[in-house]
Design a protein around this motif. Structure first.
Motif, PDB file in Angstrom:
ATOM      1  N   UNK A   1      -7.021   3.083  -8.595  1.00 52.52           N
ATOM      2  CA  UNK A   1      -6.368   3.000  -7.287  1.00 52.52           C
ATOM      3  C   UNK A   1      -7.422   3.118  -6.184  1.00 52.52           C
ATOM      4  N   UNK A   2      -7.488   2.140  -5.309  1.00 54.01           N
ATOM      5  CA  UNK A   2      -8.350   2.231  -4.137  1.00 54.01           C
ATOM      6  C   UNK A   2      -7.729   3.247  -3.187  1.00 54.01           C
ATOM      7  N   UNK A   3      -8.493   4.250  -2.760  1.00 53.21           N
ATOM      8  CA  UNK A   3      -7.968   5.298  -1.887  1.00 53.21           C
ATOM      9  C   UNK A   3      -8.735   5.281  -0.565  1.00 53.21           C
ATOM     10  N   UNK A   4      -8.004   5.111   0.531  1.00 54.76           N
ATOM     11  CA  UNK A   4      -8.584   5.067   1.870  1.00 54.76           C
ATOM     12  C   UNK A   4      -8.012   6.216   2.698  1.00 54.76           C
ATOM     13  N   UNK A   5      -8.855   6.918   3.422  1.00 60.02           N
ATOM     14  CA  UNK A   5      -8.404   7.971   4.326  1.00 60.02           C
ATOM     15  C   UNK A   5      -8.520   7.514   5.772  1.00 60.02           C
ATOM     16  N   UNK A   6      -7.578   7.913   6.603  1.00 56.66           N
ATOM     17  CA  UNK A   6      -7.632   7.592   8.039  1.00 56.66           C
ATOM     18  C   UNK A   6      -7.198   8.809   8.840  1.00 56.66           C
ATOM     19  N   UNK A   7      -8.125   9.370   9.606  1.00 53.50           N
ATOM     20  CA  UNK A   7      -7.802  10.477  10.513  1.00 53.50           C
ATOM     21  C   UNK A   7      -7.326   9.863  11.820  1.00 53.50           C
ATOM     22  N   UNK A   8      -6.039   9.991  12.098  1.00 53.99           N
ATOM     23  CA  UNK A   8      -5.502   9.359  13.299  1.00 53.99           C
ATOM     24  C   UNK A   8      -5.231  10.359  14.415  1.00 53.99           C
ATOM     25  N   UNK A   9      -5.333  11.661  14.118  1.00 56.11           N
ATOM     26  CA  UNK A   9      -5.099  12.655  15.154  1.00 56.11           C
ATOM     27  C   UNK A   9      -6.056  13.832  14.997  1.00 56.11           C
TER      28      UNK A   9
ATOM     29  N   UNK B   1       0.397  15.903  -3.643  1.00 50.13           N
ATOM     30  CA  UNK B   1      -0.095  15.680  -5.000  1.00 50.13           C
ATOM     31  C   UNK B   1       0.960  14.972  -5.845  1.00 50.13           C
ATOM     32  N   UNK B   2       2.213  15.381  -5.689  1.00 57.57           N
ATOM     33  CA  UNK B   2       3.311  14.758  -6.433  1.00 57.57           C
ATOM     34  C   UNK B   2       3.447  13.283  -6.072  1.00 57.57           C
ATOM     35  N   UNK B   3       3.297  12.970  -4.769  1.00 57.96           N
ATOM     36  CA  UNK B   3       3.404  11.583  -4.325  1.00 57.96           C
ATOM     37  C   UNK B   3       2.270  10.732  -4.883  1.00 57.96           C
ATOM     38  N   UNK B   4       1.077  11.309  -4.966  1.00 60.44           N
ATOM     39  CA  UNK B   4      -0.054  10.575  -5.540  1.00 60.44           C
ATOM     40  C   UNK B   4       0.214  10.277  -7.017  1.00 60.44           C
ATOM     41  N   UNK B   5       0.636  11.278  -7.770  1.00 57.82           N
ATOM     42  CA  UNK B   5       0.888  11.081  -9.198  1.00 57.82           C
ATOM     43  C   UNK B   5       2.050  10.122  -9.431  1.00 57.82           C
ATOM     44  N   UNK B   6       3.043  10.156  -8.554  1.00 59.69           N
ATOM     45  CA  UNK B   6       4.174   9.230  -8.683  1.00 59.69           C
ATOM     46  C   UNK B   6       3.713   7.792  -8.499  1.00 59.69           C
ATOM     47  N   UNK B   7       2.775   7.583  -7.588  1.00 55.91           N
ATOM     48  CA  UNK B   7       2.231   6.239  -7.384  1.00 55.91           C
ATOM     49  C   UNK B   7       1.459   5.777  -8.610  1.00 55.91           C
ATOM     50  N   UNK B   8       0.652   6.653  -9.163  1.00 55.37           N
ATOM     51  CA  UNK B   8      -0.120   6.313 -10.363  1.00 55.37           C
ATOM     52  C   UNK B   8       0.819   5.957 -11.512  1.00 55.37           C
ATOM     53  N   UNK B   9       1.895   6.716 -11.624  1.00 56.66           N
ATOM     54  CA  UNK B   9       2.825   6.512 -12.737  1.00 56.66           C
ATOM     55  C   UNK B   9       3.658   5.242 -12.557  1.00 56.66           C
ATOM     56  N   UNK B  10       4.159   5.024 -11.361  1.00 56.53           N
ATOM     57  CA  UNK B  10       5.107   3.926 -11.154  1.00 56.53           C
ATOM     58  C   UNK B  10       4.460   2.619 -10.732  1.00 56.53           C
ATOM     59  N   UNK B  11       3.296   2.696 -10.095  1.00 54.35           N
ATOM     60  CA  UNK B  11       2.666   1.478  -9.556  1.00 54.35           C
ATOM     61  C   UNK B  11       1.169   1.485  -9.846  1.00 54.35           C
ATOM     62  N   UNK B  12       0.785   1.271 -11.090  1.00 57.06           N
ATOM     63  CA  UNK B  12      -0.627   1.291 -11.470  1.00 57.06           C
ATOM     64  C   UNK B  12      -1.465   0.362 -10.595  1.00 57.06           C
ATOM     65  N   UNK B  13      -2.571   0.907 -10.105  1.00 58.87           N
ATOM     66  CA  UNK B  13      -3.505   0.107  -9.321  1.00 58.87           C
ATOM     67  C   UNK B  13      -3.149  -0.096  -7.867  1.00 58.87           C
TER      68      UNK B  13
ATOM     69  N   UNK C   1       0.849  -1.191   0.000  1.00 53.20           N
ATOM     70  CA  UNK C   1       0.000   0.000   0.000  1.00 53.20           C
ATOM     71  C   UNK C   1       0.886   1.241   0.000  1.00 53.20           C
ATOM     72  N   UNK C   2       0.593   2.193  -0.873  1.00 52.15           N
ATOM     73  CA  UNK C   2       1.287   3.480  -0.850  1.00 52.15           C
ATOM     74  C   UNK C   2       0.698   4.324   0.271  1.00 52.15           C
ATOM     75  N   UNK C   3       1.555   4.952   1.060  1.00 53.95           N
ATOM     76  CA  UNK C   3       1.096   5.760   2.189  1.00 53.95           C
ATOM     77  C   UNK C   3       1.540   7.205   1.981  1.00 53.95           C
ATOM     78  N   UNK C   4       0.577   8.106   2.052  1.00 53.35           N
ATOM     79  CA  UNK C   4       0.828   9.540   1.895  1.00 53.35           C
ATOM     80  C   UNK C   4       0.053  10.244   2.993  1.00 53.35           C
TER      81      UNK C   4
END
Length: 238
Positions: A109-117, A55-67, A35-38
């Protein structure tokens, strides 16, 4: 709860998450899946730099690791209130972040959000709330606007807003109230890893926040009004 403890609970099989200037990035493994973590930490104020970095990290994941699934860890005090950021168009940077998350989702890409604080205002809207589903820890602090600021903006006395907040989750902060309004899918307690695995395994692609808010009694009109608009009927009509 600090991000290291959260990350260890989410990824007992190991992770490479690191922190740099309030930005979290890396990967973790749960149930054999990478799982990519941002995300953010330290009650990060979202200025143009961190919005662009996410935003850059999200696009890098899309580009380098599809899905590859993406987990957004949220801890923010909202957008940075500086003249410099406003003049440089912080609203556009945050909109860009939201668009990149939406783009990733549309690319599979499945995107999950987690508010931890902590999750406040625009820093939450353009990150965790842009996910397919957003979750939170029970002790998380979530609000769009504090009651004193709300009183100044709406001209409604703070005492009246405080009274309304006792029964109406729209006026009240806290994870439980956002759960009632449908903004959160669920609160996570106990063993995080199986909860994350289950969220990633869900193939439900329908945005059910309006319906959840209606069913939980936190937002009683959003769903029926939207249904009435889509069908051309009247709210409350048979």
């Amino acid at each position: 709860m600090d991000w290291q403890t959260v990350a260890s609970g989410l990824f007992p099989q190991g992770h490479t998450i690191h922190e740099h200037d309030h930005l979290l990035s890396g990967t973790g493994t749960v149930d054999g899946e990478t799982v990519a973590v941002i995300g953010t930490t330290g009650h990060a104020p979202i200025g143009i730099e961190i919005a662009l970095a996410q935003a850059t990290a999200v696009l890098a994941t899309v580009r380098a690791n599809p899905g590859r699934p993406i987990l957004i860890l949220v801890d923010t005090q909202g957008q940075r209130l500086r003249h410099r950021d406003e003049m440089l168009g912080i609203n556009s940077y945050m909109a860009h972040l939201g668009k990149c998350i939406d783009f990733a989702r549309r690319q599979g890409h499945k995107v999950i959000g987690l508010v931890y604080d902590q999750a406040l205002s625009g820093g939450f809207i353009t990150s965790g709330l842009m996910a397919d589903a957003c979750f939170a820890l029970p002790d998380a602090t979530i609000r769009v606007m504090g009651l004193p600021a709300m009183a100044r903006i709406t001209k409604v006395p703070e005492e009246r807003l405080t009274e309304l907040a006792k029964t109406d989750p729209v006026f009240a902060p806290g994870a439980e109230n956002y759960l009632r309004m449908g903004g959160l899918q669920a609160l996570w307690e106990g063993d995080f890893a199986p909860l994350l695995a289950a969220a990633l395994a869900s193939d439900d692609q329908v945005d059910r926040r309006r319906l959840l808010g209606f069913e939980r009694g936190g937002r009683k009109l959003a769903h029926p009004v939207a249904e009435a608009v889509s069908t051309g009927s009247h709210v409350g009509a048979a």
